[in-house]
Design an enzyme around this catalytic site. Sequence first.
Site, PDB file in Angstrom:
ATOM      1  N   VAL A 102      -4.300  -6.319  -5.722  1.00 23.02           N
ATOM      2  CA  VAL A 102      -5.107  -7.060  -4.579  1.00 23.02           C
ATOM      3  C   VAL A 102      -6.280  -7.388  -5.034  1.00 23.02           C
ATOM      4  CG1 VAL A 102      -3.350  -6.500  -2.906  1.00 23.02           C
ATOM      5  CG2 VAL A 102      -5.658  -5.383  -3.142  1.00 23.02           C
ATOM      6  N   LYS A 134     -15.079  -0.651   6.042  1.00 23.04           N
ATOM      7  CA  LYS A 134     -14.193  -0.748   7.031  1.00 23.04           C
ATOM      8  C   LYS A 134     -14.812  -1.382   8.183  1.00 23.04           C
ATOM      9  CE  LYS A 134     -10.475   1.785   5.608  1.00 23.04           C
ATOM     10  NZ  LYS A 134      -9.380   0.982   5.254  1.00 23.04           N
ATOM     11  N   GLY A 136       0.754  -1.137  -0.061  1.00 19.53           N
ATOM     12  CA  GLY A 136      -0.053  -0.112   0.016  1.00 19.53           C
ATOM     13  C   GLY A 136       0.777   1.382  -0.038  1.00 19.53           C
ATOM     14  N   TYR A 158     -17.986   9.625   3.663  1.00 11.93           N
ATOM     15  CA  TYR A 158     -17.208   8.501   3.824  1.00 11.93           C
ATOM     16  C   TYR A 158     -17.919   7.289   3.496  1.00 11.93           C
ATOM     17  CZ  TYR A 158     -13.093   5.752   5.505  1.00 11.93           C
ATOM     18  OH  TYR A 158     -12.158   4.900   5.567  1.00 11.93           O
ATOM     19  N   LYS A 199      -3.388  13.831   5.240  1.00 13.16           N
ATOM     20  CA  LYS A 199      -3.557  13.850   4.014  1.00 13.16           C
ATOM     21  C   LYS A 199      -2.729  12.955   3.166  1.00 13.16           C
ATOM     22  CE  LYS A 199      -4.064  17.989   1.021  1.00 13.16           C
ATOM     23  NZ  LYS A 199      -3.204  17.534  -0.199  1.00 13.16           N
ATOM     24  N   THR A 200      -3.465  12.090   2.423  1.00 11.12           N
ATOM     25  CA  THR A 200      -2.778  11.090   1.505  1.00 11.12           C
ATOM     26  C   THR A 200      -3.581  11.185   0.051  1.00 11.12           C
ATOM     27  OG1 THR A 200      -4.268   9.288   2.253  1.00 11.12           O
ATOM     28  CG2 THR A 200      -2.233   9.648   3.245  1.00 11.12           C
ATOM     29  N   SER A 237       2.093   8.235   2.139  1.00  6.00           N
ATOM     30  CA  SER A 237       1.439   6.905   2.532  1.00  6.00           C
ATOM     31  C   SER A 237       1.415   6.395   3.785  1.00  6.00           C
ATOM     32  CB  SER A 237       1.623   5.848   1.371  1.00  6.00           C
ATOM     33  OG  SER A 237       1.246   6.020   0.166  1.00  6.00           O
TER      34      SER A 237
HETATM   35  P1  NAD Z   1      -2.694   5.968   0.200  1.00  2.96           P
HETATM   36  O1  NAD Z   1      -3.299   6.314  -1.484  1.00  2.96           O
HETATM   37  O2  NAD Z   1      -1.291   6.310   0.281  1.00  2.96           O
HETATM   38  O3  NAD Z   1      -2.590   4.393  -0.017  1.00  2.96           O
HETATM   39  C1  NAD Z   1      -3.632   3.509  -0.407  1.00  2.96           C
HETATM   40  C2  NAD Z   1      -3.088   2.536  -1.227  1.00  2.96           C
HETATM   41  O4  NAD Z   1      -3.875   1.468  -1.864  1.00  2.96           O
HETATM   42  C3  NAD Z   1      -2.266   2.962  -2.336  1.00  2.96           C
HETATM   43  O5  NAD Z   1      -0.959   2.528  -2.119  1.00  2.96           O
HETATM   44  C4  NAD Z   1      -3.104   2.357  -3.493  1.00  2.96           C
HETATM   45  O6  NAD Z   1      -2.068   1.925  -4.500  1.00  2.96           O
HETATM   46  C5  NAD Z   1      -3.325   1.075  -3.014  1.00  2.96           C
HETATM   47  N1  NAD Z   1      -4.487   0.232  -3.837  1.00  2.96           N
HETATM   48  C6  NAD Z   1      -5.626   0.591  -4.089  1.00  2.96           C
HETATM   49  N2  NAD Z   1      -6.278  -0.540  -4.907  1.00  2.96           N
HETATM   50  C7  NAD Z   1      -5.412  -1.338  -5.112  1.00  2.96           C
HETATM   51  C8  NAD Z   1      -5.365  -2.601  -5.465  1.00  2.96           C
HETATM   52  N3  NAD Z   1      -6.414  -3.096  -6.240  1.00  2.96           N
HETATM   53  N4  NAD Z   1      -4.254  -3.520  -5.630  1.00  2.96           N
HETATM   54  C9  NAD Z   1      -3.378  -2.850  -4.426  1.00  2.96           C
HETATM   55  N5  NAD Z   1      -3.212  -1.869  -3.903  1.00  2.96           N
HETATM   56  C10 NAD Z   1      -4.157  -1.060  -4.109  1.00  2.96           C
HETATM   57  O7  NAD Z   1      -3.568   6.358   1.100  1.00  2.96           O
HETATM   58  P2  NAD Z   1      -3.485   5.949   2.699  1.00  2.96           P
HETATM   59  O8  NAD Z   1      -4.489   7.083   3.530  1.00  2.96           O
HETATM   60  O9  NAD Z   1      -2.050   5.912   3.086  1.00  2.96           O
HETATM   61  O10 NAD Z   1      -4.427   4.732   2.858  1.00  2.96           O
HETATM   62  C11 NAD Z   1      -3.814   3.278   3.266  1.00  2.96           C
HETATM   63  C12 NAD Z   1      -4.734   2.734   4.420  1.00  2.96           C
HETATM   64  O11 NAD Z   1      -5.077   3.711   5.461  1.00  2.96           O
HETATM   65  C13 NAD Z   1      -6.157   2.785   3.572  1.00  2.96           C
HETATM   66  O12 NAD Z   1      -6.943   1.469   4.074  1.00  2.96           O
HETATM   67  C14 NAD Z   1      -7.023   3.698   4.264  1.00  2.96           C
HETATM   68  O13 NAD Z   1      -8.374   3.673   4.239  1.00  2.96           O
HETATM   69  C15 NAD Z   1      -6.500   3.962   5.492  1.00  2.96           C
HETATM   70  N6  NAD Z   1      -6.850   4.917   6.361  1.00  2.96           N
HETATM   71  C16 NAD Z   1      -6.335   6.386   5.913  1.00  2.96           C
HETATM   72  C17 NAD Z   1      -6.505   7.516   6.661  1.00  2.96           C
HETATM   73  C18 NAD Z   1      -6.224   8.967   6.144  1.00  2.96           C
HETATM   74  O14 NAD Z   1      -6.701   9.690   6.672  1.00  2.96           O
HETATM   75  N7  NAD Z   1      -5.218   9.115   5.092  1.00  2.96           N
HETATM   76  C19 NAD Z   1      -7.258   7.430   7.854  1.00  2.96           C
HETATM   77  C20 NAD Z   1      -7.720   6.221   8.272  1.00  2.96           C
HETATM   78  C21 NAD Z   1      -7.336   5.043   7.403  1.00  2.96           C
END
Ligand code: NAD
Length: 260
Positions: A64, A161, A12, A154, A191-192, A18
Site C-alpha cells: 500500500v 493513529k 492486512g 507507541y 498479540k499480533t 491478525s
Molecule cells: P498484523 O501484523 O497481523 O497486521 C498488520 C498488517 O499490516 C500485516 O498484514 C502487514 O503485512 C500489513 N502491512 C504492513 N505494511 C504494509 C504495506 N506496505 N502494504 C500492505 N500491507 C502492509 O497486526 P494487527 O495487530 O492485526 O494490525 C492490524 C491493525 O490493527 C493495525 O493498523 C494496528 O495498528 C491495529 N491495532 C492493533 C492492535 C493490537 O494490539 N494488535 C491494537 C490496536 C490497533
Amino acid sequence: MLLKGKKGLIFGVANEHSLAWHIAKQVHAQGAEVILSVASERFLRKVGPLAERLGAPTPIICDVADDDAIAKAFAEIGQTMPKVDFLVHAIATAKREDLQGRFVDTSRDGFALAHDVSTYSFLALCRAAEPLLQKGASLLTLTYLGAIRAVPSYNVMGVAKASLESSVRYLANDFGPLGIRVNAISAGPVKTLSASVVKGFKDKVDIQQVAAPLRRNVTGEDVGKSGLFLLSDMASGVTGEILYVDCGYNIMADFITREV
Ligand code: NAD
C-alpha cells in the site's frame, strides 16, 4: 445472516492472529464473500490457506506504499468483484527503533514511513475502491488508544493513529453524501505480529487485564465481532466514529485498581 450477498475487501491479514483475519472470519460466518490482500508474495504461504478456508480466491498482493501496486490490485479486484460493499484497512508499520525510547528521537524518515503506510494508505485504498463501492457500503480501519494518550513506546505510531482517526472523520464527510460510512475500531492490545514490535507490549496486556472495567484483555474475536457490526447494516446510522473495543480500558483515569 447479517451480510448475506455482500462482498468485501480485507487488507492486512498476515496470519491467523491478525485482527483482519478475525474480522474476515466473522463476516464470512454471516454470509459475506471476501477477497483478502497481503503486502507481498511472502505472505501467501500463510494467508493462501486462510483464504481457502473462507472459499476466497488467492489473496491479492498489494504494497500500500506503492500507488502503482494499488492501481494494479484494484484492476485485478474489479475483474472478480466489480461491486464492493465493504473494505477493511488493518495495516500499520513503523521502524522498530521508533517503537521504543523517546518520541522526540523519531527520524524524519521514520515519521514519514509510519504516516505513509499506516495512515495515507487508508485514503489511497478508499479512493481506489470508490468506483466499485455500492450505496450503503462501509469502510473500516483499526486504531489504538495511543492516538489520544501518550502511551510509552507507541510514539510515532500514536501520532500516525491520531492522523488516521482525523482522516476517518474527513473521509466520513467525503463519502457520507454517497451513502457510504467510514469508521474505526480502537482495539485494546492483542498479540499480533505488529503489536509485538512495540517495546513493553506485554506490560500493556498485563495492565489492561487488571485495570479495564471488564478485568480482562480484549480478544481478536471481540474485535472481529465489532468489525462485523460496523460493516453490517446494524450500524447503518454510524459514521465518522471511533469505536473502542478495549474492555472499557480507555475510560479509566488511573492504572491502579482496587478490588471491590
Ligand atoms: P498484523 O501484523 O497481523 O497486521 C498488520 C498488517 O499490516 C500485516 O498484514 C502487514 O503485512 C500489513 N502491512 C504492513 N505494511 C504494509 C504495506 N506496505 N502494504 C500492505 N500491507 C502492509 O497486526 P494487527 O495487530 O492485526 O494490525 C492490524 C491493525 O490493527 C493495525 O493498523 C494496528 O495498528 C491495529 N491495532 C492493533 C492492535 C493490537 O494490539 N494488535 C491494537 C490496536 C490497533
